[in-house]
Design a protein around this motif. Structure first.
Motif, mmCIF file in Angstrom:
data_model
loop_
_atom_site.group_PDB
_atom_site.id
_atom_site.type_symbol
_atom_site.label_atom_id
_atom_site.label_comp_id
_atom_site.label_asym_id
_atom_site.label_seq_id
_atom_site.Cartn_x
_atom_site.Cartn_y
_atom_site.Cartn_z
ATOM 1 N N PRO A 1 43.495 -19.699 44.574
ATOM 2 C CA PRO A 1 42.155 -19.166 45.002
ATOM 3 C C PRO A 1 42.089 -17.680 44.373
ATOM 4 O O PRO A 1 40.960 -17.078 44.035
ATOM 5 N N LYS A 2 43.120 -16.883 44.198
ATOM 6 C CA LYS A 2 43.036 -15.629 43.714
ATOM 7 C C LYS A 2 42.520 -15.514 42.199
ATOM 8 O O LYS A 2 41.803 -14.886 41.783
ATOM 9 N N ALA A 3 43.520 -16.401 41.483
ATOM 10 C CA ALA A 3 42.705 -16.476 39.986
ATOM 11 C C ALA A 3 41.389 -17.023 39.723
ATOM 12 O O ALA A 3 40.760 -16.518 39.052
ATOM 13 N N LEU A 4 40.937 -18.110 40.753
ATOM 14 C CA LEU A 4 39.799 -18.573 40.653
ATOM 15 C C LEU A 4 38.680 -17.440 41.304
ATOM 16 O O LEU A 4 37.563 -17.254 40.449
ATOM 17 N N ALA A 5 38.939 -16.639 42.141
ATOM 18 C CA ALA A 5 37.941 -15.736 42.456
ATOM 19 C C ALA A 5 37.886 -14.592 41.311
ATOM 20 O O ALA A 5 36.792 -14.125 41.146
ATOM 21 N N VAL A 6 38.788 -14.337 40.594
ATOM 22 C CA VAL A 6 38.666 -13.454 39.392
ATOM 23 C C VAL A 6 37.762 -13.913 38.474
ATOM 24 O O VAL A 6 37.027 -13.335 37.791
ATOM 25 N N ALA A 7 37.886 -15.458 38.138
ATOM 26 C CA ALA A 7 37.399 -15.796 37.006
ATOM 27 C C ALA A 7 35.934 -15.866 37.326
ATOM 28 O O ALA A 7 34.929 -15.937 36.386
ATOM 29 N N LEU A 8 35.572 -16.256 38.785
ATOM 30 C CA LEU A 8 34.128 -16.165 39.053
ATOM 31 C C LEU A 8 33.554 -15.081 39.673
ATOM 32 O O LEU A 8 32.288 -15.046 39.882
ATOM 33 N N ASN A 9 34.507 -14.012 39.420
ATOM 34 C CA ASN A 9 33.952 -12.520 40.184
ATOM 35 C C ASN A 9 33.406 -12.900 41.490
ATOM 36 O O ASN A 9 32.176 -12.267 42.088
ATOM 37 N N TRP A 10 34.001 -13.727 42.401
ATOM 38 C CA TRP A 10 33.596 -13.661 43.882
ATOM 39 C C TRP A 10 35.027 -13.049 44.647
ATOM 40 O O TRP A 10 36.015 -12.678 44.128
ATOM 41 N N ASP A 11 34.711 -13.124 45.716
ATOM 42 C CA ASP A 11 35.795 -12.427 46.924
ATOM 43 C C ASP A 11 36.530 -13.802 47.248
ATOM 44 O O ASP A 11 36.030 -14.815 47.195
ATOM 45 N N ILE A 12 37.689 -13.238 47.771
ATOM 46 C CA ILE A 12 38.590 -14.681 48.221
ATOM 47 C C ILE A 12 37.866 -15.453 49.540
ATOM 48 O O ILE A 12 37.893 -16.744 49.155
ATOM 49 N N LYS A 13 37.243 -14.922 50.160
ATOM 50 C CA LYS A 13 36.586 -15.726 51.236
ATOM 51 C C LYS A 13 35.685 -16.837 50.699
ATOM 52 O O LYS A 13 35.676 -17.765 51.061
ATOM 53 N N LYS A 14 34.772 -16.299 49.711
ATOM 54 C CA LYS A 14 33.907 -17.278 49.327
ATOM 55 C C LYS A 14 34.473 -18.208 48.475
ATOM 56 O O LYS A 14 34.081 -19.339 48.456
ATOM 57 N N THR A 15 35.449 -17.947 47.740
ATOM 58 C CA THR A 15 36.139 -18.998 46.890
ATOM 59 C C THR A 15 36.868 -19.989 47.547
ATOM 60 O O THR A 15 36.736 -21.082 47.434
ATOM 61 N N GLU A 16 37.523 -19.418 48.772
ATOM 62 C CA GLU A 16 38.283 -20.360 49.462
ATOM 63 C C GLU A 16 37.225 -21.396 50.219
ATOM 64 O O GLU A 16 37.668 -22.432 50.552
ATOM 65 N N ALA A 17 36.115 -20.879 50.732
ATOM 66 C CA ALA A 17 35.004 -21.690 51.177
ATOM 67 C C ALA A 17 34.518 -22.882 50.391
ATOM 68 O O ALA A 17 34.402 -24.093 50.661
ATOM 69 N N VAL A 18 34.152 -22.457 49.070
ATOM 70 C CA VAL A 18 33.836 -23.214 47.875
ATOM 71 C C VAL A 18 34.999 -24.134 47.727
ATOM 72 O O VAL A 18 34.856 -25.734 47.511
ATOM 73 N N GLN A 19 36.230 -23.843 47.575
ATOM 74 C CA GLN A 19 37.507 -24.934 47.530
ATOM 75 C C GLN A 19 37.612 -25.996 48.622
ATOM 76 O O GLN A 19 37.828 -27.064 48.280
ATOM 77 N N GLN A 20 37.432 -25.386 49.764
ATOM 78 C CA GLN A 20 37.282 -26.250 50.967
ATOM 79 C C GLN A 20 36.133 -27.423 50.928
ATOM 80 O O GLN A 20 36.386 -28.425 51.153
ATOM 81 N N THR A 21 34.923 -26.914 50.304
ATOM 82 C CA THR A 21 33.952 -27.744 50.109
ATOM 83 C C THR A 21 34.190 -28.837 49.387
ATOM 84 O O THR A 21 33.851 -30.086 49.723
#
Length: 331
Positions: free
Chosen positions: A268-288
């Motif tokens: 999640p942390k690496a993906l958040a950096v790549a997408l320029n998102w915060d961790i909360k939004k990134t984890e929500a997308v991963q869960q979806t």
């Protein structure tokens, strides 16, 4: 009479196999070698010699470089077009999609996608068509791009590839279009729901409370962003997947099941950096994405169960004939 003794036997034409041009490479390597082989065993042997694979690492498995499909059948090998690219896997080695440069392969892959030739595009839709030919339920697992690609293929060409009539293939393309339409309807429904929830947030002043809480944890979030910057190089997703996550509404409906699995397993942390998102939004997308993947797998499992029930019922007619014969005996 003079008995004629035949000379040395001449091989039948059917016994002579033409050489097929192929490309060979190792996993995590961009270097490739052109070879010609008449069968899989010959290609496997040449792979060991040319790629300097240690004999102790046997068995050597050949997979398609494009999607990792294992090729272990000579008839299937002969059906592949010339210059098909194979990856040689030794021992317990597993195929990886362009992941040899530390997670930046998606950057170089973008240039390959831009220079893709017509023959490469043709090979791609044929590989997807073969998936359907082997298992029709794989429609559920395809990405929207793959679905649209099969819909756009001329009916006659797809019928030839699937060895089906044009009428049957036209029905298949209609089904593919229905699946595509259903995903679009689901996306629009999700967008409407999000708009409704946003309206509720404004009316209940929830948004103001969230801004106050964000201000309190702003320093902590900045520290988290700084800490995850180092892992950005470990991202292993292609540019196509990243763009879908950034730009597509409800991106989980656009991606294939393989892509959904990659997103769900990404750090999640690496993906958040790549997408320029915060961790909360990134984890929500991963869960979806993980939920969508589970839903598709459940649908496939349901189809398998229905097939099993249908197969058992197909064996019943033989037993049903006995009562009919019993009725004929008195006559």
């Amino acid at each position: 009479m003079t008995e004629v003794v035949g000379g040395p036997s001449v091989p039948e034409p059917s016994e002579i196999r033409a050489l097929k041009q192929c490309l060979l490479c190792r996993n995590h390597s961009r270097e490739q070698h052109g070879v010609a082989a008449s069968c899989l065993e010959e290609l496997r042997s040449k792979a060991c010699d040319i790629l300097a694979i240690d004999k102790s690492l046997a068995p050597v498995t050949l997979v398609l470089a494009e999607d990792g499909t294992i090729v272990d059948d000579d008839d299937y090998f002969l059906c592949l077009p010339a210059n098909t690219k194979f990856v040689a896997l030794a021992g317990n080695e597993k195929w990886a999609y362009n992941n040899s440069d530390g997670g930046t392969a998606w950057i170089t892959q973008e240039s390959f996608d831009g220079d893709e030739t017509d023959s490469g595009a043709g090979l791609k839709w044929k590989n997807v068509a073969r998936q359907l030919k082997e298992d029709l339920s794989s429609i559920i697992l395809l990405s929207e791009e793959d679905l649209q690609m099969l819909i756009d293929v001329p009916c006659s060409e797809l019928a030839q590839e699937l060895s089906q009539s044009r009428v049957a293939v036209q029905g298949l393309q209609n089904t593919l279009q229905q699946v595509l339409d259903q995903r679009e309807e689901a996306r629009q429904s999700k967008q409407l729901l999000e708009l409704y929830l946003r309206a509720l947030e404004k009316e209940g002043s929830i948004l103001l409370k969230q801004q106050e809480s964000k201000a309190g944890v702003g320093d902590e979030r900045d520290a988290v962003d700084t800490g995850i910057g180092e892992s950005s190089s470990e991202i292993a997703l292609t540019s196509q997947i990243l763009n879908a996550l950034k730009e597509k509404p409800a991106p989980e409906l656009s991606l294939s099941s393989k892509d959904l699995e990659l997103v769900a397993k990404e750090d999640p942390k690496a993906l958040a950096v790549a997408l320029n998102w915060d961790i909360k939004k990134t984890e929500a997308v991963q869960q979806t994405c993980n939920q969508e993947l589970s839903l598709r797998l459940q649908q496939v499992q349901s189809l398998y169960s229905l097939r099993s029930i249908s197969a058992r019922r197909s064996s019943l007619p033989g037993e049903v004939q006995n009562p009919k014969q019993a009725r004929r005996d008195p006559t």
